[in-house]
Design a protein around this motif. Structure first.
Motif, PDB file in Angstrom:
ATOM      1  N   GLU A 134       0.850  -1.183   0.000  1.00 53.01           N
ATOM      2  CA  GLU A 134       0.000   0.000   0.000  1.00 53.01           C
ATOM      3  C   GLU A 134       0.887   1.235   0.000  1.00 53.01           C
ATOM      4  O   GLU A 134       2.049   1.174   0.424  1.00 53.01           O
ATOM      5  N   LEU A 135       0.334   2.329  -0.507  1.00 55.98           N
ATOM      6  CA  LEU A 135       1.114   3.561  -0.602  1.00 55.98           C
ATOM      7  C   LEU A 135       0.306   4.751  -0.113  1.00 55.98           C
ATOM      8  O   LEU A 135      -0.922   4.749  -0.173  1.00 55.98           O
ATOM      9  N   ASP A 136       1.022   5.777   0.366  1.00 61.32           N
ATOM     10  CA  ASP A 136       0.366   7.033   0.701  1.00 61.32           C
ATOM     11  C   ASP A 136      -0.198   7.651  -0.570  1.00 61.32           C
ATOM     12  O   ASP A 136       0.383   7.534  -1.651  1.00 61.32           O
ATOM     13  N   ALA A 178       7.282   1.043   1.417  1.00 64.74           N
ATOM     14  CA  ALA A 178       5.839   0.852   1.228  1.00 64.74           C
ATOM     15  C   ALA A 178       5.169   0.444   2.533  1.00 64.74           C
ATOM     16  O   ALA A 178       5.832   0.006   3.476  1.00 64.74           O
ATOM     17  N   GLN A 179       3.868   0.576   2.571  1.00 63.34           N
ATOM     18  CA  GLN A 179       3.095   0.167   3.739  1.00 63.34           C
ATOM     19  C   GLN A 179       2.524  -1.232   3.507  1.00 63.34           C
ATOM     20  O   GLN A 179       2.135  -1.577   2.385  1.00 63.34           O
ATOM     21  N   SER A 212       4.451   8.559  -5.290  1.00 62.84           N
ATOM     22  CA  SER A 212       4.691   7.410  -4.408  1.00 62.84           C
ATOM     23  C   SER A 212       4.791   6.097  -5.197  1.00 62.84           C
ATOM     24  O   SER A 212       5.660   5.265  -4.924  1.00 62.84           O
ATOM     25  N   LEU A 213       3.907   5.914  -6.175  1.00 62.92           N
ATOM     26  CA  LEU A 213       3.966   4.696  -6.973  1.00 62.92           C
ATOM     27  C   LEU A 213       5.185   4.701  -7.889  1.00 62.92           C
ATOM     28  O   LEU A 213       5.865   3.677  -8.046  1.00 62.92           O
ATOM     29  N   ILE A 222       8.309   3.456  -6.145  1.00 64.72           N
ATOM     30  CA  ILE A 222       8.385   2.000  -6.004  1.00 64.72           C
ATOM     31  C   ILE A 222       8.755   1.353  -7.338  1.00 64.72           C
ATOM     32  O   ILE A 222       9.581   0.427  -7.394  1.00 64.72           O
TER      33      ILE A 222
END
Length: 275
Positions: free
Chosen positions: A199-201, A261-262, A206-207, A210
């Motif tokens: 998961e991402l903020d 990442a979360q 953010s993507l 990654i």
């Protein structure tokens, strides 16, 4: 050792065909009518593994199955690609002009939608499984009704194929996952593909950050699928498939993503069935 495998559908279904091709014809199958029942079969120990369709080259991803694998902490131990040929079948002695209704799985109906535009007199009805419809027609000796199913189903349930390969796109493949409650026992040098989730903020870049990690670590992104988090509006989980030549490169990427990442999670590490 996989002695019993849970499948969605009955013998003659495409899941059943995968069980024979990926494992062998001696494997026992637990016939389940829903994917929830497939998962339960594995979780309660009735089956050693499960086979789950995950995406189709025409209809796209089967998103709920990603969620099932994730939420029940199952491990993907392998994948299998199956050429899907949909055949229209019914009791012998009938032509397509005799058919008033066609029953099949919603995915099969979707993949064959264009074919039935030629036959406006035929009503299309969604059902739970392709092969089970064929089984029911044979058992009840139902005339004027046809099934869309595999050639194996036609043979098993002694139905005549009225029309062959009626899917819209002739090259029609479905990808299946083989899942277990425990991780694979493959040696690292045999692993060249992985399915991960994170998961991402909800913020700019953010993507992309990654994806840059994957590229820098020499990983090839073969699939990315987003799934909304129901309990957190406008937040998404990403399901990603990557291939790689070196497990060390992949291991390095895992370490970085686990920090960046979360809720980073490895859903499975296995052999690339495309090689």
């Amino acid at each position: 050792m996989i002695k019993t495998v849970a499948i969605q559908g009955v013998k003659g279904s495409f899941h059943h065909i995968v069980s024979q091709q990926y494992l062998d014809e001696t494997v026992l199958v637990d016939e389940c009518m829903t994917f929830d029942a497939v998962i339960d079969s594995v979780l309660n120990g009735k089956s050693d593994a499960a086979i789950m369709a995950i995406e189709n080259s025409i209809a796209g991803s089967i998103i709920p199955n990603y969620a099932l694998i994730d939420s029940h902490n199952l491990h993907i131990i392998g994948e299998h690609y199956l050429d899907i040929q949909h055949h229209l079948m019914a009791l012998s002695g009938q032509t397509i002009d005799d058919i008033k209704e066609v029953y099949s799985h919603p995915m099969a109906l979707l993949q064959c939608k264009a074919f039935f535009k030629q036959y406006p007199h035929i009503k299309l009805v969604e059902d739970i499984d392709t092969a089970q419809v064929a089984q029911r027609i044979q058992k009840n000796q139902t005339k004027n009704v046809a099934a869309i199913a595999s050639r194996v189903a036609a043979q098993l349930f002694e139905l005549d194929i009225i029309s062959e390969s009626i899917q819209t796109i002739k090259h029609n493949e479905t990808r299946f996952f083989i899942v277990k409650t425990k991780n694979s026992v493959l040696a690292q040098n045999e692993i060249n593909k992985a399915s991960i989730k994170f998961e991402l903020d909800h913020k700019r870049g953010s993507l992309a950050t990654i994806l840059n990690v994957l590229s820098d670590c020499k990983l090839n992104l073969t699939k990315i699928q987003s799934l909304p988090k129901i309990e957190t509006p406008w937040k998404y989980a990403f399901f990603v498939d990557v291939t790689f030549e070196s497990y060390n490169d992949y291991d390095k990427a895992k370490s970085i993503m686990d920090i960046m990442a979360q809720d980073f999670k490895v859903l499975g590490e296995y052999r690339n069935a495309r090689l």
